[in-house]
Design a protein around this motif. Structure first.
Motif, PDB file in Angstrom:
ATOM      1  N   LYS A   1      45.333  19.177  52.516  1.00 27.69           N
ATOM      2  CA  LYS A   1      45.209  20.447  53.208  1.00 27.69           C
ATOM      3  C   LYS A   1      46.018  21.505  52.477  1.00 27.69           C
ATOM      4  CE  LYS A   1      43.917  23.159  56.574  1.00 27.69           C
ATOM      5  NZ  LYS A   1      42.497  23.560  56.718  1.00 27.69           N
TER       6      LYS A   1
ATOM      7  N   ASP B   1      48.479  14.087  52.999  1.00 28.95           N
ATOM      8  CA  ASP B   1      48.944  13.180  54.055  1.00 28.95           C
ATOM      9  C   ASP B   1      48.102  11.913  54.040  1.00 28.95           C
ATOM     10  OD1 ASP B   1      50.908  14.986  55.153  1.00 28.95           O
ATOM     11  OD2 ASP B   1      49.242  16.139  55.967  1.00 28.95           O
TER      12      ASP B   1
ATOM     13  N   LEU C   1      50.252  25.685  48.752  1.00 23.72           N
ATOM     14  CA  LEU C   1      50.990  24.450  49.005  1.00 23.72           C
ATOM     15  C   LEU C   1      49.972  23.383  49.370  1.00 23.72           C
ATOM     16  CD1 LEU C   1      53.402  22.599  49.642  1.00 23.72           C
ATOM     17  CD2 LEU C   1      53.502  23.660  51.914  1.00 23.72           C
TER      18      LEU C   1
ATOM     19  N   GLU D   1      51.869  29.904  50.887  1.00 29.22           N
ATOM     20  CA  GLU D   1      53.298  30.115  51.058  1.00 29.22           C
ATOM     21  C   GLU D   1      53.767  31.215  50.115  1.00 29.22           C
ATOM     22  OE1 GLU D   1      55.545  26.630  50.311  1.00 29.22           O
ATOM     23  OE2 GLU D   1      54.843  26.368  48.267  1.00 29.22           O
TER      24      GLU D   1
ATOM     25  N   HIS E   1      54.919  10.716  46.321  1.00 28.47           N
ATOM     26  CA  HIS E   1      55.264  12.111  46.016  1.00 28.47           C
ATOM     27  C   HIS E   1      55.824  12.262  44.608  1.00 28.47           C
ATOM     28  CE1 HIS E   1      56.700  16.206  46.551  1.00 28.47           C
ATOM     29  NE2 HIS E   1      57.874  15.810  46.093  1.00 28.47           N
TER      30      HIS E   1
ATOM     31  N   ASN F   1      49.341  19.922  50.783  1.00 28.01           N
ATOM     32  CA  ASN F   1      49.889  18.818  51.575  1.00 28.01           C
ATOM     33  C   ASN F   1      48.929  17.644  51.520  1.00 28.01           C
ATOM     34  OD1 ASN F   1      52.345  20.030  52.913  1.00 28.01           O
ATOM     35  ND2 ASN F   1      50.797  21.497  53.598  1.00 28.01           N
TER      36      ASN F   1
ATOM     37  N   VAL G   1      53.091  18.315  48.067  1.00 24.57           N
ATOM     38  CA  VAL G   1      53.980  17.522  48.918  1.00 24.57           C
ATOM     39  C   VAL G   1      53.163  16.359  49.488  1.00 24.57           C
ATOM     40  CG1 VAL G   1      55.380  17.477  51.001  1.00 24.57           C
ATOM     41  CG2 VAL G   1      55.456  19.474  49.511  1.00 24.57           C
ATOM     42  N   CYS G   2      53.634  15.141  49.269  1.00 24.03           N
ATOM     43  CA  CYS G   2      52.923  13.943  49.713  1.00 24.03           C
ATOM     44  C   CYS G   2      53.717  13.249  50.820  1.00 24.03           C
ATOM     45  CB  CYS G   2      52.700  12.966  48.557  1.00 24.03           C
ATOM     46  SG  CYS G   2      51.804  13.662  47.154  1.00 24.03           S
ATOM     47  N   THR G   3      53.026  12.843  51.852  1.00 25.15           N
ATOM     48  CA  THR G   3      53.647  12.168  52.985  1.00 25.15           C
ATOM     49  C   THR G   3      52.800  10.966  53.383  1.00 25.15           C
ATOM     50  OG1 THR G   3      54.491  14.300  53.788  1.00 25.15           O
ATOM     51  CG2 THR G   3      54.548  12.444  55.321  1.00 25.15           C
TER      52      THR G   3
ATOM     53  N   GLU H   1      47.709  25.343  52.234  1.00 21.39           N
ATOM     54  CA  GLU H   1      48.220  26.462  53.007  1.00 21.39           C
ATOM     55  C   GLU H   1      48.937  27.431  52.077  1.00 21.39           C
ATOM     56  OE1 GLU H   1      52.243  25.623  55.116  1.00 21.39           O
ATOM     57  OE2 GLU H   1      51.045  23.787  55.381  1.00 21.39           O
TER      58      GLU H   1
ATOM     59  N   SER I   1      56.291   7.190  50.859  1.00 25.28           N
ATOM     60  CA  SER I   1      56.195   8.629  50.627  1.00 25.28           C
ATOM     61  C   SER I   1      56.898   9.032  49.342  1.00 25.28           C
ATOM     62  CB  SER I   1      56.793   9.395  51.811  1.00 25.28           C
ATOM     63  OG  SER I   1      56.099   9.125  53.008  1.00 25.28           O
TER      64      SER I   1
END
Length: 354
Positions: free
Chosen positions: A73, A149, A145, A77, A122, A147, A92-94, A75, A118
């Motif tokens: 996703k 997930d 950014l 910033e 990441h 993301n 950013v990986c979670t 977004e 994670s």
């Protein structure tokens, strides 16, 4: 990570089968054979890219297997030096693990597992060598950014390989919305002229004659201060560098029993079942990317377990892992292209029914 407890007798039985000649595994596979891999992309409607991957699904009832859901996703910033935003964008990986996938783990242990997964994902995918070139929007002002997930829904062994395959599929499916800079320009016409922004909005600049004649009138400088999306939110261009996203190869190293000769070979095998993982003292994670115009790259390496490896053994394992990784890479690319064709045909059929 093994999701079940295994007795010492079972561990001894599994190791004996792996080290026998020929090797014996519970499901009849060879040491270097993978279970069936199923993949579907575009499963999350509100994500910019998503994938659902399963390793070892039961062909009769469609259940079982290691199941991972990944979604990317985007977004916006700000890049102002005060936050985490950087020029060119960032990733950013979670990773989250469903408690039902690890019922034997306590809440703190599950948190530690999620954090470990994670961190590995990441640190690998956010490395500068893999950074997509099209995450920037306005230099020094705004960027994307990304993301990523991932959710481990079920663990039936070989979770790390499934995690990286699902992540690669989601990033392959990711579309970056096209942006168009909006510039505000001061008019050079007569006093009282209006300022145009993006050709639509008029702004009255007044009748400041002295300011228009001054050489220090900064209103005559054109610069992009914002952006707009010419496409719908779910359209755009393919995320850059899709041919570089890596895959993981887990070498499960079944060391010879303590009573064996020291010259006995150190057997390794792929795609371990939960019982096999519990009986394996050492695992070597190798993450490879295979860019089309250059040689393969070893993006990450990690040793899991309490055993030890010598430098010459690691060198041999890396060489073997590269061959396995190339096969996984080619097979996954084939499935991704099949998904592109399937979804394209599905979209054409939906359009034809309108």
């Amino acid at each position: 990570m093994a999701s079940i407890s295994t007795s010492k007798a079972e561990i001894s039985y599994i190791r004996t089968g792996l080290l026998s000649n020929p090797p014996l595994r519970a499901d009849g596979r060879g040491l270097h054979d993978f279970r069936t891999i199923s993949l579907e992309t575009g499963v999350a409607p509100l994500a910019n890219g998503s994938a659902h991957l399963n390793i070892g699904k039961n062909p009769h009832d469609g259940g079982g297997g290691t199941e991972v859901l990944a979604a990317a996703k985007l977004e916006v910033e700000n890049v102002d030096g005060h936050g985490d935003g950087v020029n060119g964008g960032r990733i950013v990986c979670t990773v989250s693990c469903s408690p039902s996938a690890y019922p034997h783990l306590s809440a703190p242990a599950l948190d530690d597992l999620q954090q470990d997964m994670s961190t590995l994902l990441h640190q690998t995918l956010a490395h500068p060598s893999l950074h997509p070139p099209n995450l920037g929007i306005l230099a020094g002002k705004k960027s994307w950014l990304l993301n990523l997930d991932c959710v481990v829904l079920a663990d039936a062994g070989n979770t790390y390989d499934a995690l990286f395959m699902a992540a690669r599929a989601a990033l392959w499916d990711c579309k970056v919305p096209r942006t168009r800079a909006v510039e505000y320009k001061a008019s050079s016409a007569a006093p009282g002229a209006k300022v145009l922004a993006s050709g639509e909005m008029d702004v009255d600049v007044g009748r400041d004659i002295e300011a228009q004649q001054s050489g220090f009138d900064t209103r005559s400088i054109a610069r992009a201060v914002d952006f707009e999306l010419p496409d719908y939110w779910d359209e755009g261009e393919v995320l850059g560098g899709s041919d570089r996203w890596p895959v993981c190869v887990t070498l499960n190293i079944a060391a010879p029993p303590p009573s064996s000769s020291s010259t006995a070979p150190c057997v390794h095998y792929l795609d371990a079942l939960p019982q096999e993982e519990a009986a394996t003292p050492l695992r070597l994670l190798l993450v490879f990317s295979f860019p089309p115009s250059s040689s393969s790259n070893l993006q990450a390496m990690r040793i899991l377990g309490s055993g030890e490896l010598e430098s010459n053994q690691i060198r041999d394992f890396v060489a073997s892992g590269e061959q396995y990784g190339q096969k996984i890479w080619n097979a996954l690319n084939g499935k991704l292209k099949e998904e592109d064709v399937r979804r394209g045909q599905k979209a054409r059929d939906r359009f034809a029914r309108r």
